[in-house]
Each structure stands twice: as structure tokens, then as C-alpha cells.
Design an enzyme around this catalytic site. Structure first.
Site, short mmCIF file in Angstrom:
data_model
loop_
_atom_site.label_atom_id
_atom_site.label_comp_id
_atom_site.label_asym_id
_atom_site.label_seq_id
_atom_site.Cartn_x
_atom_site.Cartn_y
_atom_site.Cartn_z
N CYS A 46 12.02 6.06 46.31
CA CYS A 46 10.75 5.54 45.79
C CYS A 46 9.63 6.45 46.27
O CYS A 46 9.52 6.76 47.45
CB CYS A 46 10.54 4.12 46.31
N CYS A 49 7.27 4.39 48.94
CA CYS A 49 7.68 3.99 50.30
C CYS A 49 8.88 4.74 50.85
O CYS A 49 9.22 4.57 52.02
CB CYS A 49 7.96 2.48 50.34
N CYS A 95 10.77 -1.48 42.98
CA CYS A 95 11.20 -1.35 44.36
C CYS A 95 10.81 -2.63 45.08
O CYS A 95 9.64 -2.99 45.11
CB CYS A 95 10.52 -0.14 45.01
N CYS A 98 8.24 -2.18 48.24
CA CYS A 98 6.79 -1.97 48.10
C CYS A 98 6.24 -2.44 46.75
O CYS A 98 5.06 -2.24 46.48
CB CYS A 98 6.45 -0.50 48.31
N CYS A 118 16.40 3.04 33.00
CA CYS A 118 15.53 4.05 32.39
C CYS A 118 14.26 4.10 33.23
O CYS A 118 13.43 3.19 33.17
CB CYS A 118 15.24 3.65 30.96
#
Length: 130
Positions: A46, A49, A95, A98, A118
Site C-alpha cells: 500500500c 501505509c 487497505c 489505513c 483490478c
């Protein structure tokens, strides 16, 4: 609730303009704008984070212009929610650590899952395997 919470100003200071728009405001990058993704073994994290979310071993070329995976890393903090924007119902992927918007998951991927995560390339950072 996300483990990592920051103010809008903190996210803006940390992220580039497009990454902020995509991850914090649920935007979408143009198709084929991240076609230079690495091909070597590694993990995709990510951008907000650093959580490890997807692995190169589950990545495939969907032909859609966005990075696509058939599954997240086992135990990855990838969450889903219903997205009803643009007069359609889709499954958003984010995510969980975060709350960054990553993209969407569709039921038209390859085996073994039949899923296509996707994702927006700008929402991910690649970490090569050591």
C-alpha cells in the site's frame, strides 16, 4: 475502523496528487498509465501505509490497463465494501490498515479463484524480493 488515521492535510503532504486522489478520494487513474510494473518476484505494498497486499506470483495481464491479481497475499489486510457510484454496484477493495482505496474486484479472473483484483497502480509500491 482503520488502524492508521491521518488528517487530510497529512495525507496530502505524504502522497503525490494522483495517489492522494485515488487512495483518499476514491478516484481512478487512467488505464495503461502504469504498464511499466516490474516483472521480477516481489510484493506490492500500500502506497499509504506500506502494508504488504499482493504478490507478483498472483499478478496477471488482464488486458484492462490496470494491474490485476487473482488473489491478495494470504492474511493481507485487504477489505471489501459495496460501491454504488456511477449507477452500478461494484465491490471496492481497500487497505484495512489505513482505509486507502485500491480499486475493485470482479468475478471474471483466472483460476484458481476466478477473481480479478483490478487495482490502481498509483496505490501500490513494488518491493523486489531479496
Amino acid at each position: 475502523m482503520a488502524e492508521i488515521e491521518k488528517s487530510d492535510e497529512e495525507w496530502r503532504a505524504q502522497l503525490g496528487e494522483l495517489a492522494y486522489k485515488v487512495t483518499r478520494k476514491h478516484g481512478t487513474e487512467r488505464a495503461f498509465s502504469h504498464d511499466n510494473f516490474p516483472k521480477e518476484p516481489g510484493r506490492f505494498r500500500c502506497v499509504c501505509c506500506g502494508a504488504a497486499l499482493f504478490d507478483q506470483a498472483q499478478k496477471f495481464d488482464s488486458g484492462t490497463g490496470w494491474p490485476s491479481f487473482w488473489a491478495p497475499i494470504e492474511g493481507a489486510e485487504v477489505g471489501e465494501s459495496v460501491d454504488r457510484k456511477f449507477f452500478m454496484t461494484r465491490t471496492e477493495v481497500h487497505c484495512e490498515r489505513c482505509a486507502a482505496h485500491l480499486g475493485h474486484v470482479f468475478p471474471d479472473g483466472p483460476e484458481p479463484t476466478g477473481l480479478r483484483y483490478c487495482l490502481n497502480g498509483v496505490a501500490l509500491e513494488f518491493e523486489p524480493e531479496e
